[in-house]
Design a protein around this motif. Structure first.
Motif, PDB file in Angstrom:
ATOM      1  N   LYS A  69      10.310  -6.495  -2.433  1.00  0.00           N
ATOM      2  CA  LYS A  69      10.405  -7.687  -3.184  1.00  0.00           C
ATOM      3  C   LYS A  69      11.273  -9.003  -2.628  1.00  0.00           C
ATOM      4  CE  LYS A  69      10.200  -5.147  -7.708  1.00  0.00           C
ATOM      5  NZ  LYS A  69      10.911  -4.723  -9.093  1.00  0.00           N
ATOM      6  N   GLY A  70      12.064  -8.380  -1.668  1.00  0.00           N
ATOM      7  CA  GLY A  70      12.952  -9.279  -0.864  1.00  0.00           C
ATOM      8  C   GLY A  70      12.709  -9.674   0.425  1.00  0.00           C
ATOM      9  N   THR A  71      11.807  -8.847   1.203  1.00  0.00           N
ATOM     10  CA  THR A  71      11.494  -8.891   2.293  1.00  0.00           C
ATOM     11  C   THR A  71      10.076  -8.351   2.876  1.00  0.00           C
ATOM     12  OG1 THR A  71      12.361  -8.609   4.688  1.00  0.00           O
ATOM     13  CG2 THR A  71      12.683  -6.812   3.223  1.00  0.00           C
ATOM     14  N   HIS A  72       9.633  -8.612   3.874  1.00  0.00           N
ATOM     15  CA  HIS A  72       8.127  -8.086   4.198  1.00  0.00           C
ATOM     16  C   HIS A  72       8.017  -7.667   5.622  1.00  0.00           C
ATOM     17  CE1 HIS A  72       6.284  -9.136   0.505  1.00  0.00           C
ATOM     18  NE2 HIS A  72       7.065 -10.321   0.458  1.00  0.00           N
ATOM     19  N   SER A  73       7.693  -6.520   6.049  1.00  0.00           N
ATOM     20  CA  SER A  73       7.383  -6.271   7.667  1.00  0.00           C
ATOM     21  C   SER A  73       6.175  -5.434   7.501  1.00  0.00           C
ATOM     22  CB  SER A  73       8.757  -5.810   8.131  1.00  0.00           C
ATOM     23  OG  SER A  73       9.011  -4.558   7.683  1.00  0.00           O
ATOM     24  N   ALA A  74       5.547  -5.364   8.820  1.00  0.00           N
ATOM     25  CA  ALA A  74       4.481  -4.612   9.126  1.00  0.00           C
ATOM     26  C   ALA A  74       5.087  -3.082   8.924  1.00  0.00           C
ATOM     27  CB  ALA A  74       3.960  -4.716  10.601  1.00  0.00           C
ATOM     28  N   ASN A  75       6.219  -2.641   9.393  1.00  0.00           N
ATOM     29  CA  ASN A  75       6.631  -1.588   9.337  1.00  0.00           C
ATOM     30  C   ASN A  75       7.032  -0.778   7.791  1.00  0.00           C
ATOM     31  OD1 ASN A  75       7.577   1.096  10.284  1.00  0.00           O
ATOM     32  ND2 ASN A  75       9.804   0.263  10.120  1.00  0.00           N
TER      33      ASN A  75
ATOM     34  N   LEU B  66       0.814  -9.139   9.144  1.00  0.00           N
ATOM     35  CA  LEU B  66       2.125  -9.376   9.633  1.00  0.00           C
ATOM     36  C   LEU B  66       2.207  -8.857  11.163  1.00  0.00           C
ATOM     37  CD1 LEU B  66       4.367  -8.142   6.830  1.00  0.00           C
ATOM     38  CD2 LEU B  66       4.262 -10.305   7.538  1.00  0.00           C
ATOM     39  N   ASP B  67       1.248  -8.076  11.559  1.00  0.00           N
ATOM     40  CA  ASP B  67       1.184  -7.691  12.873  1.00  0.00           C
ATOM     41  C   ASP B  67      -0.304  -7.302  13.155  1.00  0.00           C
ATOM     42  OD1 ASP B  67       1.622  -6.583  15.508  1.00  0.00           O
ATOM     43  OD2 ASP B  67       2.643  -4.777  14.753  1.00  0.00           O
TER      44      ASP B  67
END
Length: 269
Positions: A53-59, A87-88
């Protein structure tokens, strides 16, 4: 002077708040990792979703996708693999996991996703390539033209140059279309537990309402595209029971109908 002090204080407090939020998100993320390692997959998903909800990353999305896949929630798994791949894009493991999830869920592959050269992420590459080809050719031909070179020898090089420009223009057009489709794309997810439909299929209804009959069915994980109005806003409707509905269609308009907002998720939130 007071305004300047207030500005610096606000800037400092904002930085402290962001740092605190980042530390909280990191703590929740590692709590999720520990929950996953202990076999508590449901709790791990809840914790990962809080972080998302606060951040996004491929991992992050890759971990979520793997957990949903283990629980056989293929719709949720596929959308998280898709978001991780956005994202990746060069991550081969995520791409292979997505392909395997689509195969297990018996969902047709969206070829736009698996095209490395004409997808939504490649549009910047084609713009840069076209600019390089245009200016390189323009400057080169201008130099030889004003240098008094034999103009008859220009025919083949100019033809090749124009062909390359035409190709890159087509590639930009195709990539732009992929980008537009991606903004409209949704993924069907598993029906909620208290749904009267006990099958894993998701209904596309004739009208926007729970009492409407099904016009067609789609599988969890299947790609859908929402229709747009003339002003390019999303075709949606809020029924009397407060539920929001979207008018969607599958690839090449094979199936279409209204779907509840809790039965789909957008690729790009």
């Amino acid at each position: 002077m007071k305004k300047l002090i207030l500005f610096f204080m606000s800037f400092l407090l904002l930085g402290i708040r962001q740092e605190v939020c980042s530390k909280v998100e990191d703590r929740i993320f590692y709590d999720a990792v520990r929950a996953e390692a202990s076999g508590d997959l449901e709790n791990a998903i809840i914790l990962y979703e809080k972080v998302a909800k606060g951040t996004h990353s491929a991992n992050l999305h890759g971990n979520l996708a793997n957990l949903y896949f283990k629980l056989e929630k293929f719709g949720q798994a596929i959308i998280n693999y898709r978001q991780a791949l956005l994202l990746d894009p060069s991550n081969r493991e995520i791409r292979e996991n997505l392909s395997f999830a689509l195969e297990v869920a018996n969902v047709p592959k969206n070829q736009r996703v698996f095209s490395n050269y004409l997808n939504s992420e490649s549009i910047d590459f084609w713009f840069i390539l076209m600019a390089v080809i245009f200016w390189t050719g323009s400057l080169t031909f201008s130099y030889f033209y004003f240098a008094g070179c034999n103009r008859q020898k220009f025919f083949i090089p100019v033809s090749i140059w124009l062909l390359l420009l035409s190709f890159t223009t087509w590639a930009i057009y195709t990539s732009s279309g992929s980008q537009s489709m991606l903004k409209r794309e949704m993924i069907a997810i598993e029906p909620i537990a208290n749904d009267q439909n006990h099958s894993k299929l998701i209904q596309l209804r004739r009208f926007a309402g729970s009492g409407s009959s099904a016009n067609a069915h789609v599988k969890p994980g299947e790609s859908l595209w929402v229709y747009l109005k003339n002003d390019l806003s999303v075709r949606s409707h809020r029924s009397q029971d407060g539920l929001e509905w979207f008018l969607v269609h599958t690839s090449k308009d094979r199936k279409k109908g209204w779907i509840r907002s809790d039965e789909v998720k957008k690729i790009i939130p």
